[in-house]
Design a protein around this motif. Structure first.
Motif, PDB file in Angstrom:
ATOM      1  N   GLY A   1      42.312  41.182  34.839  1.00 52.42           N
ATOM      2  CA  GLY A   1      42.575  39.933  34.139  1.00 52.42           C
ATOM      3  C   GLY A   1      42.007  39.860  32.741  1.00 52.42           C
ATOM      4  N   THR A   2      41.737  40.990  32.095  1.00 51.72           N
ATOM      5  CA  THR A   2      41.062  40.957  30.803  1.00 51.72           C
ATOM      6  C   THR A   2      42.008  40.987  29.610  1.00 51.72           C
ATOM      7  OG1 THR A   2      40.831  43.372  30.877  1.00 51.72           O
ATOM      8  CG2 THR A   2      39.018  42.058  31.770  1.00 51.72           C
ATOM      9  N   GLN A   3      43.281  41.258  29.799  1.00 54.10           N
ATOM     10  CA  GLN A   3      44.163  41.464  28.663  1.00 54.10           C
ATOM     11  C   GLN A   3      44.696  40.167  28.054  1.00 54.10           C
ATOM     12  OE1 GLN A   3      44.628  43.021  31.632  1.00 54.10           O
ATOM     13  NE2 GLN A   3      43.885  45.069  31.116  1.00 54.10           N
ATOM     14  N   LYS A   4      44.856  39.119  28.847  1.00 51.33           N
ATOM     15  CA  LYS A   4      45.478  37.877  28.376  1.00 51.33           C
ATOM     16  C   LYS A   4      44.588  36.687  28.715  1.00 51.33           C
ATOM     17  CE  LYS A   4      50.112  39.726  29.283  1.00 51.33           C
ATOM     18  NZ  LYS A   4      51.369  39.522  30.052  1.00 51.33           N
ATOM     19  N   PRO A   5      44.833  35.536  28.066  1.00 47.97           N
ATOM     20  CA  PRO A   5      44.078  34.326  28.420  1.00 47.97           C
ATOM     21  C   PRO A   5      44.320  33.970  29.880  1.00 47.97           C
ATOM     22  CG  PRO A   5      45.246  34.029  26.356  1.00 47.97           C
ATOM     23  CD  PRO A   5      45.750  35.310  26.940  1.00 47.97           C
ATOM     24  N   PRO A   6      43.305  33.453  30.559  1.00 41.43           N
ATOM     25  CA  PRO A   6      43.467  33.140  31.980  1.00 41.43           C
ATOM     26  C   PRO A   6      44.433  31.983  32.223  1.00 41.43           C
ATOM     27  CG  PRO A   6      41.371  32.318  31.173  1.00 41.43           C
ATOM     28  CD  PRO A   6      41.953  33.148  30.077  1.00 41.43           C
ATOM     29  N   VAL A   7      45.203  32.072  33.301  1.00 38.66           N
ATOM     30  CA  VAL A   7      46.087  30.984  33.697  1.00 38.66           C
ATOM     31  C   VAL A   7      45.263  29.998  34.533  1.00 38.66           C
ATOM     32  CG1 VAL A   7      46.857  32.269  35.743  1.00 38.66           C
ATOM     33  CG2 VAL A   7      48.241  30.388  34.870  1.00 38.66           C
ATOM     34  N   SER A   8      45.460  28.703  34.294  1.00 35.11           N
ATOM     35  CA  SER A   8      44.700  27.693  35.033  1.00 35.11           C
ATOM     36  C   SER A   8      45.338  27.474  36.397  1.00 35.11           C
ATOM     37  CB  SER A   8      44.639  26.387  34.251  1.00 35.11           C
ATOM     38  OG  SER A   8      45.931  25.870  34.010  1.00 35.11           O
TER      39      SER A   8
ATOM     40  N   ALA B   1      37.604  35.594  42.938  1.00 34.37           N
ATOM     41  CA  ALA B   1      38.848  36.359  43.017  1.00 34.37           C
ATOM     42  C   ALA B   1      39.825  35.933  41.927  1.00 34.37           C
ATOM     43  CB  ALA B   1      39.478  36.184  44.397  1.00 34.37           C
ATOM     44  N   LEU B   2      39.928  34.633  41.689  1.00 34.55           N
ATOM     45  CA  LEU B   2      40.825  34.145  40.634  1.00 34.55           C
ATOM     46  C   LEU B   2      40.408  34.699  39.275  1.00 34.55           C
ATOM     47  CD1 LEU B   2      41.259  30.431  41.786  1.00 34.55           C
ATOM     48  CD2 LEU B   2      43.079  32.145  41.638  1.00 34.55           C
ATOM     49  N   ALA B   3      39.116  34.679  38.987  1.00 32.28           N
ATOM     50  CA  ALA B   3      38.638  35.204  37.710  1.00 32.28           C
ATOM     51  C   ALA B   3      38.948  36.692  37.580  1.00 32.28           C
ATOM     52  CB  ALA B   3      37.132  34.953  37.578  1.00 32.28           C
ATOM     53  N   LEU B   4      38.767  37.426  38.665  1.00 32.07           N
ATOM     54  CA  LEU B   4      39.066  38.853  38.662  1.00 32.07           C
ATOM     55  C   LEU B   4      40.542  39.098  38.370  1.00 32.07           C
ATOM     56  CD1 LEU B   4      37.689  41.418  41.200  1.00 32.07           C
ATOM     57  CD2 LEU B   4      40.113  41.395  40.665  1.00 32.07           C
ATOM     58  N   CYS B   5      41.390  38.174  38.825  1.00 27.88           N
ATOM     59  CA  CYS B   5      42.847  38.331  38.677  1.00 27.88           C
ATOM     60  C   CYS B   5      43.375  37.760  37.357  1.00 27.88           C
ATOM     61  CB  CYS B   5      43.565  37.645  39.832  1.00 27.88           C
ATOM     62  SG  CYS B   5      43.255  38.370  41.451  1.00 27.88           S
ATOM     63  N   GLY B   6      42.494  37.298  36.494  1.00 27.07           N
ATOM     64  CA  GLY B   6      42.944  36.739  35.224  1.00 27.07           C
ATOM     65  C   GLY B   6      43.360  35.294  35.329  1.00 27.07           C
ATOM     66  N   ALA B   7      42.708  34.548  36.212  1.00 24.27           N
ATOM     67  CA  ALA B   7      43.006  33.131  36.393  1.00 24.27           C
ATOM     68  C   ALA B   7      41.712  32.328  36.310  1.00 24.27           C
ATOM     69  CB  ALA B   7      43.701  32.890  37.731  1.00 24.27           C
ATOM     70  N   ARG B   8      41.863  30.997  36.202  1.00 19.95           N
ATOM     71  CA  ARG B   8      40.705  30.111  36.099  1.00 19.95           C
ATOM     72  C   ARG B   8      40.875  28.961  37.082  1.00 19.95           C
ATOM     73  NH1 ARG B   8      40.155  25.354  33.513  1.00 19.95           N
ATOM     74  NH2 ARG B   8      42.154  25.637  32.424  1.00 19.95           N
ATOM     75  N   ASN B   9      39.917  28.801  37.969  1.00 21.03           N
ATOM     76  CA  ASN B   9      39.915  27.691  38.911  1.00 21.03           C
ATOM     77  C   ASN B   9      39.643  26.399  38.148  1.00 21.03           C
ATOM     78  OD1 ASN B   9      39.496  25.839  40.954  1.00 21.03           O
ATOM     79  ND2 ASN B   9      37.675  26.825  41.782  1.00 21.03           N
ATOM     80  N   VAL B  10      40.581  25.456  38.169  1.00 20.93           N
ATOM     81  CA  VAL B  10      40.411  24.220  37.398  1.00 20.93           C
ATOM     82  C   VAL B  10      39.291  23.341  37.948  1.00 20.93           C
ATOM     83  CG1 VAL B  10      42.807  24.177  36.586  1.00 20.93           C
ATOM     84  CG2 VAL B  10      42.201  23.003  38.730  1.00 20.93           C
ATOM     85  N   PHE B  11      38.832  23.639  39.170  1.00 22.35           N
ATOM     86  CA  PHE B  11      37.715  22.884  39.750  1.00 22.35           C
ATOM     87  C   PHE B  11      36.473  23.761  39.917  1.00 22.35           C
ATOM     88  CE2 PHE B  11      41.276  20.156  41.158  1.00 22.35           C
ATOM     89  CZ  PHE B  11      40.800  18.931  40.687  1.00 22.35           C
TER      90      PHE B  11
ATOM     91  N   LEU C   1      49.445  26.735  37.526  1.00 27.06           N
ATOM     92  CA  LEU C   1      49.870  27.397  38.756  1.00 27.06           C
ATOM     93  C   LEU C   1      49.138  26.764  39.927  1.00 27.06           C
ATOM     94  CD1 LEU C   1      51.199  29.795  40.356  1.00 27.06           C
ATOM     95  CD2 LEU C   1      49.188  31.169  39.706  1.00 27.06           C
ATOM     96  N   ILE C   2      49.847  26.547  41.034  1.00 31.46           N
ATOM     97  CA  ILE C   2      49.226  26.042  42.257  1.00 31.46           C
ATOM     98  C   ILE C   2      49.349  27.114  43.321  1.00 31.46           C
ATOM     99  CG2 ILE C   2      49.306  24.302  44.085  1.00 31.46           C
ATOM    100  CD1 ILE C   2      50.304  22.304  42.033  1.00 31.46           C
TER     101      ILE C   2
END
Length: 272
Positions: A153-160, A182-192, A214-215
């Motif tokens: 998940g380091t190449q692009k801004p994280p998806v919320s 896991a979300l952070a590892l996958c290039g995502a950000r937990n909104v909570f 994304l949900i």
């Protein structure tokens, strides 16, 4: 392989020191992930009782049941004459753990919140059951597989992402949960991610304010699209961004969690 017949001394996750002249031969596990971890280190034959949700591996289904997350059967536990009961602090009820202590049973307290806890618990349970070498080998394997997923998940801004555990009440995961890792590892950000606790309850208004792109939900959760499609302003609805992942893999901190993380990364990738 039989447990090694050597004395054991260890400190559990509650800071309690346990000592055994020989490895425990009659173990009770009170959560599915602890049951699975014990089988993973080679201690399945030492299990004499498990909670009602322990269903993996297949051999776990054949073991006597001693209760569930809401209540355990103390009489049944005593009848099984365990020489070790393994509990999950924060997962098992505090009142049940206290009741076991009052009965004078040896208790191993464990905690699981982060991805790295899987390898750590494999070592701890391997040591506690007399299978230290197998626990170490299993832990190294899990760590290596997890390391292989790093950097996705380091190449692009994280998806919320809003990760929905359940709908009534509406539950998600906090920042201290391994799914946030896991979300952070996958290039995502937990909104909570700012919330404390493993599974906090939130309102629909709070989800709308945090506007996830994304949900994501587990395979055991109700249909996500049907619940959210009427909120047309939500970015996830605009993007038609709803995915489900295997709850048995992602919701249990066991070696199979690594498969769940890989599945989550694959599910998140198209929305980044």
């Amino acid at each position: 392989m039989p447990a090694q017949a050597a004395a054991i001394r260890l400190v559990d996750d509650a800071g309690q020191t346990l000592e055994f002249v020989r490895p425990p031969q009659r173990i009770i596990s009170l959560t599915p992930h602890l049951t699975e971890l014990l089988f993973a280190v080679g201690a399945g034959a030492q299990l004499v009782g498990v909670d009602s949700a322990s269903d993996y591996p297949e051999a776990a289904r054949m073991l006597p049941r001693v209760g569930d997350y809401s209540r355990i059967n103390f009489e049944r536990i005593l009848a099984l004459k365990p020489d070790l009961v393994i509990v999950w602090v924060g997962g098992n009820r505090a009142a049940d753990i206290h009741g076991l202590k009052k009965m004078g049973l040896p208790i191993l307290h464990t905690q699981a919140t982060r991805l790295d806890d899987v390898a750590r618990l494999l070592r701890l349970l391997g040591q506690a059951s007399g299978h230290a070498a197998a626990g170490e080998a299993a832990a190294r394997d899990v760590s290596a597989r997890l390391a292989a997923l790093q950097g996705r998940g380091t190449q692009k801004p994280p998806v919320s992402v809003f990760y929905q555990v359940w709908d009534r009440p509406l539950m998600t995961v906090g920042g201290s949960h391994w799914i946030s890792d896991a979300l952070a590892l996958c290039g995502a950000r937990n909104v909570f991610a700012d919330l404390r606790g493993l599974s906090p309850v939130v309102s629909r208004e709070a989800v709308l304010r945090r506007a996830p792109e994304l949900i994501v939900g587990g395979s055991d959760a109700p249909d996500l699209r049907r619940q959210w499609e009427r909120f047309a302003s939500l970015p996830a609805v605009k993007n038609r961004a709803f995915v489900r992942v295997d709850a048995d893999l992602l919701h249990r901190p066991t070696p199979r969690l690594i498969e769940g993380v890989a599945e989550l990364c694959a599910a998140v990738a198209p929305y980044r």
